[in-house]
Design an enzyme around this catalytic site. Sequence first.
Site, mmCIF file in Angstrom:
data_model
loop_
_atom_site.group_PDB
_atom_site.id
_atom_site.type_symbol
_atom_site.label_atom_id
_atom_site.label_comp_id
_atom_site.label_asym_id
_atom_site.label_seq_id
_atom_site.Cartn_x
_atom_site.Cartn_y
_atom_site.Cartn_z
ATOM 1 N N GLU A 112 0.833 -1.203 0.000
ATOM 2 C CA GLU A 112 0.000 0.000 0.000
ATOM 3 C C GLU A 112 0.867 1.253 0.000
ATOM 4 O O GLU A 112 1.998 1.233 0.488
ATOM 5 C CB GLU A 112 -0.859 0.038 1.280
ATOM 6 N N ASP A 113 0.296 2.337 -0.507
ATOM 7 C CA ASP A 113 0.965 3.622 -0.406
ATOM 8 C C ASP A 113 0.759 4.222 0.984
ATOM 9 O O ASP A 113 1.695 4.647 1.645
ATOM 10 C CB ASP A 113 0.452 4.594 -1.488
ATOM 11 N N ASP A 116 -4.777 5.195 6.001
ATOM 12 C CA ASP A 116 -5.318 6.389 6.640
ATOM 13 C C ASP A 116 -6.331 5.918 7.693
ATOM 14 O O ASP A 116 -5.959 5.469 8.765
ATOM 15 C CB ASP A 116 -5.936 7.235 5.519
ATOM 16 N N PHE A 165 -2.686 15.927 4.480
ATOM 17 C CA PHE A 165 -2.833 15.282 3.177
ATOM 18 C C PHE A 165 -1.505 15.393 2.436
ATOM 19 O O PHE A 165 -0.951 16.484 2.292
ATOM 20 C CB PHE A 165 -3.966 15.923 2.375
ATOM 21 N N ARG A 178 1.409 12.439 -8.697
ATOM 22 C CA ARG A 178 1.899 11.090 -8.394
ATOM 23 C C ARG A 178 3.388 10.941 -8.699
ATOM 24 O O ARG A 178 4.096 10.196 -8.032
ATOM 25 C CB ARG A 178 1.153 10.040 -9.231
HETATM 26 P P1 IMP Z 1 -8.316 4.721 4.070
HETATM 27 O O1 IMP Z 1 -9.374 3.758 3.657
HETATM 28 O O2 IMP Z 1 -8.894 5.889 4.827
HETATM 29 O O3 IMP Z 1 -7.187 4.076 4.838
HETATM 30 O O4 IMP Z 1 -7.745 5.385 2.763
HETATM 31 C C1 IMP Z 1 -6.788 4.775 2.005
HETATM 32 C C2 IMP Z 1 -6.647 5.463 0.673
HETATM 33 O O5 IMP Z 1 -6.998 6.863 0.730
HETATM 34 C C3 IMP Z 1 -5.193 5.437 0.237
HETATM 35 O O6 IMP Z 1 -4.872 4.243 -0.435
HETATM 36 C C4 IMP Z 1 -5.112 6.673 -0.623
HETATM 37 O O7 IMP Z 1 -5.545 6.371 -1.937
HETATM 38 C C5 IMP Z 1 -6.098 7.639 -0.015
HETATM 39 N N1 IMP Z 1 -5.400 8.583 0.896
HETATM 40 C C6 IMP Z 1 -5.493 8.641 2.230
HETATM 41 N N2 IMP Z 1 -4.727 9.620 2.743
HETATM 42 C C7 IMP Z 1 -4.121 10.196 1.677
HETATM 43 C C8 IMP Z 1 -3.173 11.292 1.542
HETATM 44 O O8 IMP Z 1 -2.706 11.928 2.502
HETATM 45 N N3 IMP Z 1 -2.800 11.575 0.271
HETATM 46 C C9 IMP Z 1 -3.251 10.910 -0.824
HETATM 47 N N4 IMP Z 1 -4.123 9.893 -0.746
HETATM 48 C C10 IMP Z 1 -4.558 9.540 0.502
#
Ligand code: IMP
Length: 193
Positions: A112-113, A116, A165, A178
């Site tokens: 994963e990148d 969150d 963010f 990206r």
């Molecule tokens: P989660 O389900 O809230 O954990 O969100 C995960 C996804 O939200 C990640 O794989 C990203 O695509 C996007 N995301 C969450 N935080 C960021 C951020 O700070 N920058 C860019 N994308 C984010």
Amino acid sequence: MSEAEPELAYLPVAYREHVERVLIPAADISTRLDELAAEVSEDYAGTELLLVGVLKGAIFVVADLHRRLAVPAAVDFMAVSSYGSATTSSGVVRILKDLDTEIEGRHVLVVEDIVDSGLTLDYLLKNLRSRRPATVEVLSLLTKPSRREVDLPIRYVGFEVPDVFVVGYGLDFAEHYRGLSDIVTLKPEAYGA
Ligand code: IMP
């Protein structure tokens, strides 16, 4: 671009003007990936891995991790969309692209990148576990622990970041940024403020 951050000179001007500050420079990402790849290679010595990259944000992590691994690894990708606003997810996840391969009995490492809230990954892990892999672990370049809504086992973490963010190194805002080599924060005007 401020004089304090000359490394941003490589960026298209339109992007450079939007960068607030560099949170994690490219060199630090590279060093951390060296360490993570060494850990993964040791943990999976004698086995064969399947890296499952989560599109699109994880593309650079998958590529740069894979090139550093000392164990054989196949690569596959999944694409998911999580419904929510532009910068938060809701936990309602839809699979846009499924794996091309079967994972039953295999050692899966989800790449994963960023994690969150964790809602997207929570869904993904449940989905993957139902396919009876031998093991499933997670490697995420970034994590925002203060935002977590579900408790998740993330075995390999690159960096913890605060509740801001971030973009770059695969992470986007509205499909932009990206390709930045560094992980940066954006000025409010970049979001159309
Ligand atoms: P989660 O389900 O809230 O954990 O969100 C995960 C996804 O939200 C990640 O794989 C990203 O695509 C996007 N995301 C969450 N935080 C960021 C951020 O700070 N920058 C860019 N994308 C984010």
